[in-house]
Scaffold this motif. Structure first.
Motif, PDB file in Angstrom:
ATOM      1  N   LEU A  99       5.608  10.540 -12.690  1.00 42.80           N
ATOM      2  CA  LEU A  99       4.774   9.479 -12.673  1.00 42.80           C
ATOM      3  C   LEU A  99       4.807   8.548 -13.591  1.00 42.80           C
ATOM      4  CD1 LEU A  99       1.554  11.477 -11.848  1.00 42.80           C
ATOM      5  CD2 LEU A  99       2.609   9.901 -10.352  1.00 42.80           C
ATOM      6  N   GLU A 100       5.053   8.768 -15.004  1.00 41.41           N
ATOM      7  CA  GLU A 100       5.443   7.830 -15.879  1.00 41.41           C
ATOM      8  C   GLU A 100       6.848   7.472 -15.907  1.00 41.41           C
ATOM      9  OE1 GLU A 100       4.867  10.485 -19.682  1.00 41.41           O
ATOM     10  OE2 GLU A 100       2.551   9.917 -19.484  1.00 41.41           O
ATOM     11  N   ALA A 101       7.746   7.908 -14.960  1.00 38.74           N
ATOM     12  CA  ALA A 101       9.119   7.343 -14.768  1.00 38.74           C
ATOM     13  C   ALA A 101       8.935   6.363 -13.762  1.00 38.74           C
ATOM     14  CB  ALA A 101      10.056   8.483 -14.463  1.00 38.74           C
ATOM     15  N   THR A 102       8.062   6.227 -13.085  1.00 37.12           N
ATOM     16  CA  THR A 102       8.051   5.062 -12.187  1.00 37.12           C
ATOM     17  C   THR A 102       6.889   4.032 -12.256  1.00 37.12           C
ATOM     18  OG1 THR A 102       9.013   6.681 -10.705  1.00 37.12           O
ATOM     19  CG2 THR A 102       8.097   4.831  -9.618  1.00 37.12           C
ATOM     20  N   VAL A 103       7.061   3.006 -12.570  1.00 39.92           N
ATOM     21  CA  VAL A 103       5.669   2.089 -12.601  1.00 39.92           C
ATOM     22  C   VAL A 103       6.167   0.718 -12.124  1.00 39.92           C
ATOM     23  CG1 VAL A 103       4.362   0.851 -14.364  1.00 39.92           C
ATOM     24  CG2 VAL A 103       5.307   3.004 -14.991  1.00 39.92           C
ATOM     25  N   LEU A 104       5.511   0.352 -10.967  1.00 41.73           N
ATOM     26  CA  LEU A 104       5.971  -0.701 -10.152  1.00 41.73           C
ATOM     27  C   LEU A 104       5.423  -1.851 -10.746  1.00 41.73           C
ATOM     28  CD1 LEU A 104       5.221   0.459  -6.280  1.00 41.73           C
ATOM     29  CD2 LEU A 104       7.085   0.922  -7.864  1.00 41.73           C
ATOM     30  N   PRO A 135      -6.438   7.005  -9.494  1.00 42.60           N
ATOM     31  CA  PRO A 135      -6.224   7.383 -11.156  1.00 42.60           C
ATOM     32  C   PRO A 135      -5.245   8.334 -11.234  1.00 42.60           C
ATOM     33  CG  PRO A 135      -8.706   7.710 -10.044  1.00 42.60           C
ATOM     34  CD  PRO A 135      -7.607   7.236  -9.017  1.00 42.60           C
ATOM     35  N   LEU A 136      -4.635   8.264 -12.425  1.00 45.30           N
ATOM     36  CA  LEU A 136      -3.597   9.185 -12.886  1.00 45.30           C
ATOM     37  C   LEU A 136      -3.895  10.440 -12.974  1.00 45.30           C
ATOM     38  CD1 LEU A 136      -0.782   9.454 -14.211  1.00 45.30           C
ATOM     39  CD2 LEU A 136      -1.865   9.481 -16.372  1.00 45.30           C
ATOM     40  N   SER A 137      -5.265  10.780 -13.089  1.00 47.15           N
ATOM     41  CA  SER A 137      -5.816  12.313 -13.226  1.00 47.15           C
ATOM     42  C   SER A 137      -5.638  12.845 -11.599  1.00 47.15           C
ATOM     43  CB  SER A 137      -7.054  12.381 -13.582  1.00 47.15           C
ATOM     44  OG  SER A 137      -8.254  11.633 -13.055  1.00 47.15           O
ATOM     45  N   TRP A 138      -5.925  11.938 -10.576  1.00 46.61           N
ATOM     46  CA  TRP A 138      -5.497  12.410  -9.316  1.00 46.61           C
ATOM     47  C   TRP A 138      -4.249  12.527  -8.823  1.00 46.61           C
ATOM     48  CZ3 TRP A 138      -9.492   9.155  -5.755  1.00 46.61           C
ATOM     49  CH2 TRP A 138     -10.691   9.161  -6.370  1.00 46.61           C
ATOM     50  N   ARG A 172      -2.610  15.856 -10.001  1.00 45.29           N
ATOM     51  CA  ARG A 172      -3.049  16.894  -9.326  1.00 45.29           C
ATOM     52  C   ARG A 172      -2.468  17.057  -7.948  1.00 45.29           C
ATOM     53  NH1 ARG A 172      -7.199  15.681 -12.988  1.00 45.29           N
ATOM     54  NH2 ARG A 172      -8.086  17.689 -14.071  1.00 45.29           N
ATOM     55  N   LEU A 173      -2.681  15.729  -7.418  1.00 48.42           N
ATOM     56  CA  LEU A 173      -1.765  15.752  -5.897  1.00 48.42           C
ATOM     57  C   LEU A 173      -0.427  16.286  -5.967  1.00 48.42           C
ATOM     58  CD1 LEU A 173      -3.368  12.713  -4.731  1.00 48.42           C
ATOM     59  CD2 LEU A 173      -3.794  14.729  -3.556  1.00 48.42           C
ATOM     60  N   LEU A 174       0.079  15.661  -7.062  1.00 53.36           N
ATOM     61  CA  LEU A 174       1.719  16.198  -7.067  1.00 53.36           C
ATOM     62  C   LEU A 174       2.008  17.495  -7.150  1.00 53.36           C
ATOM     63  CD1 LEU A 174       3.473  13.172  -8.857  1.00 53.36           C
ATOM     64  CD2 LEU A 174       3.401  13.678  -6.628  1.00 53.36           C
ATOM     65  N   CYS A 175       0.890  18.055  -7.769  1.00 48.52           N
ATOM     66  CA  CYS A 175       1.167  19.597  -8.150  1.00 48.52           C
ATOM     67  C   CYS A 175       0.686  20.483  -7.006  1.00 48.52           C
ATOM     68  CB  CYS A 175       0.190  20.186  -9.316  1.00 48.52           C
ATOM     69  SG  CYS A 175       0.753  19.447 -10.913  1.00 48.52           S
ATOM     70  N   PRO A 194       0.886  -1.321  -0.016  1.00 50.96           N
ATOM     71  CA  PRO A 194      -0.100  -0.078  -0.051  1.00 50.96           C
ATOM     72  C   PRO A 194       0.851   1.177   0.004  1.00 50.96           C
ATOM     73  CG  PRO A 194      -0.207  -1.025   2.255  1.00 50.96           C
ATOM     74  CD  PRO A 194       0.635  -1.965   1.270  1.00 50.96           C
ATOM     75  N   ILE A 195       2.290   1.234   0.059  1.00 49.46           N
ATOM     76  CA  ILE A 195       2.857   2.491   0.134  1.00 49.46           C
ATOM     77  C   ILE A 195       3.927   2.283  -0.733  1.00 49.46           C
ATOM     78  CG2 ILE A 195       4.470   3.961   1.548  1.00 49.46           C
ATOM     79  CD1 ILE A 195       3.168   3.044   4.111  1.00 49.46           C
ATOM     80  N   ASP A 196       3.902   3.309  -1.931  1.00 47.88           N
ATOM     81  CA  ASP A 196       4.965   3.188  -2.790  1.00 47.88           C
ATOM     82  C   ASP A 196       6.283   3.785  -2.198  1.00 47.88           C
ATOM     83  OD1 ASP A 196       6.567   4.062  -5.044  1.00 47.88           O
ATOM     84  OD2 ASP A 196       4.978   4.205  -6.287  1.00 47.88           O
ATOM     85  N   PRO A 197       7.414   3.234  -2.182  1.00 44.47           N
ATOM     86  CA  PRO A 197       8.466   4.065  -1.636  1.00 44.47           C
ATOM     87  C   PRO A 197       8.764   5.431  -2.293  1.00 44.47           C
ATOM     88  CG  PRO A 197       9.150   2.348  -2.606  1.00 44.47           C
ATOM     89  CD  PRO A 197       7.913   2.303  -2.662  1.00 44.47           C
ATOM     90  N   HIS A 198       8.405   5.816  -3.384  1.00 47.09           N
ATOM     91  CA  HIS A 198       8.657   6.951  -4.342  1.00 47.09           C
ATOM     92  C   HIS A 198       7.701   8.028  -3.854  1.00 47.09           C
ATOM     93  CE1 HIS A 198       9.983   3.431  -6.864  1.00 47.09           C
ATOM     94  NE2 HIS A 198      10.784   4.076  -7.200  1.00 47.09           N
ATOM     95  N   TRP A 199       6.536   7.578  -3.167  1.00 47.40           N
ATOM     96  CA  TRP A 199       5.643   8.692  -2.780  1.00 47.40           C
ATOM     97  C   TRP A 199       5.112   8.418  -1.256  1.00 47.40           C
ATOM     98  CZ3 TRP A 199       6.590  11.714  -6.598  1.00 47.40           C
ATOM     99  CH2 TRP A 199       6.719  11.063  -7.905  1.00 47.40           C
ATOM    100  N   PRO A 200       6.283   8.286  -0.186  1.00 46.04           N
ATOM    101  CA  PRO A 200       5.885   7.761   0.838  1.00 46.04           C
ATOM    102  C   PRO A 200       5.045   8.442   1.772  1.00 46.04           C
ATOM    103  CG  PRO A 200       8.027   8.808   1.160  1.00 46.04           C
ATOM    104  CD  PRO A 200       7.554   8.753  -0.365  1.00 46.04           C
TER     105      PRO A 200
END
Length: 236
Positions: free
Chosen positions: A187-192, A158-161, A164-167, A143-149
């Motif tokens: 986001l496109e540079a990190t695909v688990l 969803p990608l659209s969310w 927006r959150l990163l901005c 449940p936790i991506d270490p790139h976005w802890p």
């Protein structure tokens, strides 16, 4: 301690355990090699190997060639013992002959190389360049991506969310992002990857999970030179 702080502490614990496992693999593979033991680290950095231990590399007469597509990631690679070298290269297509190395190593890299076709090219190079390999990557269904802890479940949104959150917020090591293009690029540079995808990429490996609170946190794919692989730990 904050949630990201706790996660960082636990990640450090896993790194320490991973180092022990890697040293054991190197020692086991070292027994079949006369002369210097050659390791290719795909996408790595020198500080990783300093953590594994320069004295350990010296004791195993092991040399490490670190290949990274970004020259800035290779700064400070040179060491006084000559055990570490660095080259800029693309891990999806490397100009080395088959089995040029004794072990290929990669830690948290394959999730960054692009599309699944790019990941297939990466995996093919790993499998081609040495009789043994060790590839670790974070697990998609943790449940936790270490790139976005700072935001659990973020990578399932969803990608659209997500852009927006990163901005708006600093969820990883950088940010907030100033514009949509930058957020999308990250986001496109990190695909688990999940278990089935790793099995497809590394069909001749033993897969094993690293677990946190009983949940698989990351996946390690290992192939030994003898191909006498241990029983796969595949019950996820």
């Amino acid at each position: 301690m904050t949630a990201p702080g706790i996660f960082g502490t636990l990640s450090a614990h896993f790194r320490s355990a991973r180092d022990i496992r890697l040293r054991a693999l190197i020692m086991a593979e070292r027994k079949r090699v006369s002369g210097r033991f050659k390791i290719l680290d795909v996408g790595g950095r020198a500080d990783y190997w300093h953590r594994v231990g320069m004295d350990f590399l010296e004791s195993q007469d092991a040399d490490v060639l670190i290949v990274n597509h970004e020259a800035r990631e290779l700064a400070g690679t040179a060491d006084s013992r000559g055990r570490l070298r660095a080259e800029v290269g693309d891990a999806r297509g490397l100009a080395y002959a088959d089995h040029s190395f004794d072990l290929v190593h990669s830690n948290s890299v394959i999730e960054h190389v692009g599309s699944f076709a790019d990941k297939c090219a990466f995996a093919s190079e790993v499998r081609r360049l040495a009789p043994a390999y060790y590839v670790q990557t974070p697990y998609y269904w943790f449940p936790i991506d270490p790139h976005w802890p700072k935001m659990p479940l973020f990578h399932w949104m969803p990608l659209s969310w997500r852009w927006r959150l990163l901005c708006r917020f600093k969820l990883g090591f950088a940010g907030p992002h100033r514009e949509v293009g930058h957020a999308m690029a990250d986001l496109e540079a990190t695909v688990l990857l999940d278990w089935a995808q790793m099995r497809s990429l590394f069909p001749d490996a033993r897969l094993r999970p690293e677990r946190l609170f009983g949940l698989p946190k990351s996946i390690i794919a290992e192939r030994t030179s003898s191909r006498a692989l241990d029983r796969e730990e595949g019950a996820l």
